[in-house]
Design an enzyme around this catalytic site. Structure first.
Site, PDB file in Angstrom:
ATOM      1  N   GLY A 155      -9.380 -11.365  17.700  1.00  0.00           N
ATOM      2  CA  GLY A 155      -8.017 -10.887  17.443  1.00  0.00           C
ATOM      3  C   GLY A 155      -7.886  -9.782  16.412  1.00  0.00           C
ATOM      4  CD  GLU A 162      -7.869 -14.192  11.433  1.00  0.00           C
ATOM      5  OE1 GLU A 162      -8.193 -13.236  12.157  1.00  0.00           O
ATOM      6  OE2 GLU A 162      -8.201 -15.365  11.673  1.00  0.00           O
ATOM      7  CG  ASP A 163      -5.705 -12.456  14.590  1.00  0.00           C
ATOM      8  OD1 ASP A 163      -5.934 -13.339  13.736  1.00  0.00           O
ATOM      9  OD2 ASP A 163      -5.912 -12.632  15.803  1.00  0.00           O
ATOM     10  CG  ASP A 204      -0.510 -20.664  14.150  1.00  0.00           C
ATOM     11  OD1 ASP A 204       0.704 -20.629  13.958  1.00  0.00           O
ATOM     12  OD2 ASP A 204      -1.022 -21.311  15.087  1.00  0.00           O
ATOM     13  CE  LYS A 215       2.221 -17.942  14.810  1.00  0.00           C
ATOM     14  NZ  LYS A 215       2.299 -18.209  16.285  1.00  0.00           N
ATOM     15  CG  PHE A 255       1.954 -17.650  21.406  1.00  0.00           C
ATOM     16  CD1 PHE A 255       1.043 -18.447  20.734  1.00  0.00           C
ATOM     17  CD2 PHE A 255       1.473 -16.635  22.242  1.00  0.00           C
ATOM     18  CE1 PHE A 255      -0.329 -18.251  20.900  1.00  0.00           C
ATOM     19  CE2 PHE A 255       0.106 -16.440  22.404  1.00  0.00           C
ATOM     20  CZ  PHE A 255      -0.792 -17.248  21.730  1.00  0.00           C
ATOM     21  NE  ARG A 299      -8.581 -10.528  23.165  1.00  0.00           N
ATOM     22  CZ  ARG A 299      -8.511 -11.591  22.347  1.00  0.00           C
ATOM     23  NH1 ARG A 299      -7.908 -11.506  21.194  1.00  0.00           N
ATOM     24  NH2 ARG A 299      -9.040 -12.746  22.702  1.00  0.00           N
TER      25      ARG A 299
HETATM   26  P1  IMP Z   1      -4.980 -20.929  12.535  1.00  0.00           P
HETATM   27  O1  IMP Z   1      -4.094 -21.902  13.255  1.00  0.00           O
HETATM   28  O2  IMP Z   1      -4.320 -20.383  11.297  1.00  0.00           O
HETATM   29  O3  IMP Z   1      -6.337 -21.501  12.283  1.00  0.00           O
HETATM   30  O4  IMP Z   1      -5.169 -19.683  13.508  1.00  0.00           O
HETATM   31  C1  IMP Z   1      -6.145 -19.693  14.509  1.00  0.00           C
HETATM   32  C2  IMP Z   1      -6.069 -18.522  15.435  1.00  0.00           C
HETATM   33  O5  IMP Z   1      -5.076 -18.793  16.413  1.00  0.00           O
HETATM   34  C3  IMP Z   1      -5.642 -17.174  14.881  1.00  0.00           C
HETATM   35  O6  IMP Z   1      -6.677 -16.486  14.228  1.00  0.00           O
HETATM   36  C4  IMP Z   1      -5.256 -16.466  16.169  1.00  0.00           C
HETATM   37  O7  IMP Z   1      -6.396 -15.941  16.801  1.00  0.00           O
HETATM   38  C5  IMP Z   1      -4.657 -17.585  16.979  1.00  0.00           C
HETATM   39  N1  IMP Z   1      -3.180 -17.517  16.956  1.00  0.00           N
HETATM   40  C6  IMP Z   1      -2.329 -18.180  16.160  1.00  0.00           C
HETATM   41  N2  IMP Z   1      -1.046 -17.862  16.432  1.00  0.00           N
HETATM   42  C7  IMP Z   1      -1.110 -16.945  17.433  1.00  0.00           C
HETATM   43  C8  IMP Z   1      -0.110 -16.211  18.148  1.00  0.00           C
HETATM   44  O8  IMP Z   1       1.123 -16.277  17.936  1.00  0.00           O
HETATM   45  N3  IMP Z   1      -0.572 -15.356  19.120  1.00  0.00           N
HETATM   46  C9  IMP Z   1      -1.899 -15.200  19.400  1.00  0.00           C
HETATM   47  N4  IMP Z   1      -2.867 -15.865  18.747  1.00  0.00           N
HETATM   48  C10 IMP Z   1      -2.468 -16.736  17.776  1.00  0.00           C
HETATM   49 MG    MG Z   2      -7.990 -14.967  15.211  1.00  0.00          MG
END
Ligand code: IMP
Ligand code: MG
Length: 179
Positions: free
Chosen positions: A48, A103-104, A107, A135, A156, A169
């Site tokens: 991402g 990082e992108d 979440d 988020k 999302f 992407r």
């Molecule tokens: P985490 O839940 O913070 O561990 O995030 C894990 C990964 O989920 C992120 O690095 C993204 O690649 C993916 N992700 C979380 N939210 C979104 C979204 O809204 N769109 C696309 N990918 C997401």
């Molecule tokens: Mg990611």
């Protein structure tokens, strides 16, 4: 999937291309100021974050290196922590570098909490986390990035490196995903 079906899922623009560009330029300037004369390594989390890394890298004007990691989370079936698997690790020893994780999106916070703990244990000279999107409403693990460019509600989102089912992407902006 044809282009009509593809477009039907692209919702409202959440962050425009211009807004992204402006914030990236500001961030690059602050990185130039803070890290000049220091060995700098930008670490991008695949897949991402590769678009964000590429655009940020081009705006940075001090010497810097890049490396990549990829991680997979397994939280669908279990709520226990520590379920982040590193699929691809760094090629470099980071002990001589000031590291910035690029990082992108943050979440639940699980991926970055794990990766930060892992990289800290390798004793980099310093370690910071920069994220394009945040988020905070979705957080499960306590985690805050040092810099987050845009805070968004619990949508999302797709585009600018972020996918739904490996697609979208390539959009140059961040949009809401229409199911
Ligand atoms: P985490 O839940 O913070 O561990 O995030 C894990 C990964 O989920 C992120 O690095 C993204 O690649 C993916 N992700 C979380 N939210 C979104 C979204 O809204 N769109 C696309 N990918 C997401
Ligand atoms: Mg990611």
């Amino acid at each position: 999937m044809n282009s009509k079906e593809f477009k039907d899922h692209i919702g409202r623009v959440i962050v425009s291309e211009e807004e992204i560009k402006t914030k990236i330029k500001e961030l690059a300037k602050s990185i130039d100021a803070e890290y000049d004369g220091k060995p700098l390594l930008l670490v991008s989390i695949l897949k991402g974050a590769f678009v964000f890394l590429a655009d940020l890298l081009k705006e940075i004007s001090i010497p810097c290196e890049i490396d990549f990691m990829s991680a997979k989370s397994y939280f669908e079936s279990t709520e226990s922590s520590g379920n982040v698997q590193i699929e691809m690790d760094l090629k470099k020893d980071i002990s001589d570098y000031n590291v910035i994780i690029v990082e992108d999106i943050v979440d639940t916070g699980r991926t970055l909490a794990e990766i930060v703990a892992l990289l800290k244990a390798r004793n980099p000279k310093s370690l910071k986390v920069v994220t394009l999107l945040d988020k905070p409403e979705r957080r499960v693990v306590e985690f805050n990035a040092d810099v987050s460019l845009f805070t968004i509600p619990d949508y999302f989102v797709i585009g600018y490196g972020l996918d739904f089912g490996e697609l979208y992407r390539n959009l140059p902006y961040i949009a809401e995903f229409n199911r």
